[in-house]
Design an enzyme around this catalytic site. Structure first.
Site, PDB file in Angstrom:
ATOM      1  NE  ARG A 194       0.101  -6.781   7.814  1.00  0.00           N
ATOM      2  CZ  ARG A 194      -0.859  -7.680   7.851  1.00  0.00           C
ATOM      3  NH1 ARG A 194      -1.388  -8.140   6.708  1.00  0.00           N
ATOM      4  NH2 ARG A 194      -1.290  -8.156   9.002  1.00  0.00           N
ATOM      5  CD  GLU A 207      -5.609 -16.772   5.186  1.00  0.00           C
ATOM      6  OE1 GLU A 207      -4.990 -15.914   5.869  1.00  0.00           O
ATOM      7  OE2 GLU A 207      -6.642 -17.339   5.594  1.00  0.00           O
TER       8      GLU A 207
END
Length: 209
Positions: free
Chosen positions: A79, A162
């Site tokens: 992240r 993705e």
């Protein structure tokens, strides 16, 4: 003034006047400018207020729990938004995904469990929903707990288109909660979900027995 039923707050939506809403940017996410007035606690109306709001839709979050083995399934992925403030941008998280038009929270939770962890979810139970950061974004996350067989969880998952690279971890409920207390799990949805499980795991086991 119309106070919301059963809510311990003073005002409701009728106490806000939306003057205009303008999209400043639209891409994978959007940025909207709100111009509004709202009622003040002294009974007057405010001057015009301008706020930029980050619009990214709403999220479904799944806590995969094996009530027989008393284990949870966590996923690990990068992240980049955590890069500046965390020891590492690889986080331990719940399974989660954005809710598309026409989908329910459960639809998304079951789909993402397969995509992100290779898990088939049996029974589910709604936990709670919360606003992620209402000072700057409209996003609401809805958490469900899902019954899984943790012995089937392993490996690397995610959708290539993705750019997902997701590793599955299976740990005891106690270990997962210890990581919350130690700050090793520090993303909001995972902290909230695991705190809920710590409070309700016995009742959940009894219900799913």
């Amino acid at each position: 003034m119309l106070k919301p039923d059963n809510l311990p707050v003073t005002f409701g939506k009728n106490d806000v006047e939306i003057i205009a809403r303008e999209t400043l940017y639209r891409g994978f996410f959007s940025l909207d400018l709100y111009r509004f007035r709202h009622r003040l606690f002294n009974g007057q109306m405010s001057h015009e207020v301008r706020r930029e709001i980050f619009e990214r839709g709403h999220a479904a979050v799944l806590l995969p729990f094996d009530p027989v083995r008393d284990e949870v399934v966590l996923i690990e992925q990068i992240r980049i938004a955590a890069y500046d403030t965390s020891e590492t941008p690889w986080l331990l998280e719940m399974v989660a995904g954005m809710i598309e038009e026409g989908e329910s929270v459960e639809d998304v939770a079951r789909r993402e469990a397969i995509e992100e962890a290779g898990l088939i979810v049996k029974r589910t139970k709604p936990v709670l929903s919360f606003l992620a950061s209402p000072g700057g974004t409209s996003e609401r996350s809805s958490i469900m707990v899902g019954e899984v067989d943790a012995t089937t969880a392993s490996g690397i998952h995610g959708l290539a288109d993705e750019n997902e690279d997701i590793r599955v971890h299976v740990v005891s409920r106690e270990q997962a909660y210890q990581w919350v207390e130690e700050g090793k799990i520090d993303n909001a949805a995972s902290v909230i979900a695991l705190q809920w499980l710590q409070l309700h795991h016995q009742a959940l086991k009894n219900e799913w027995a």
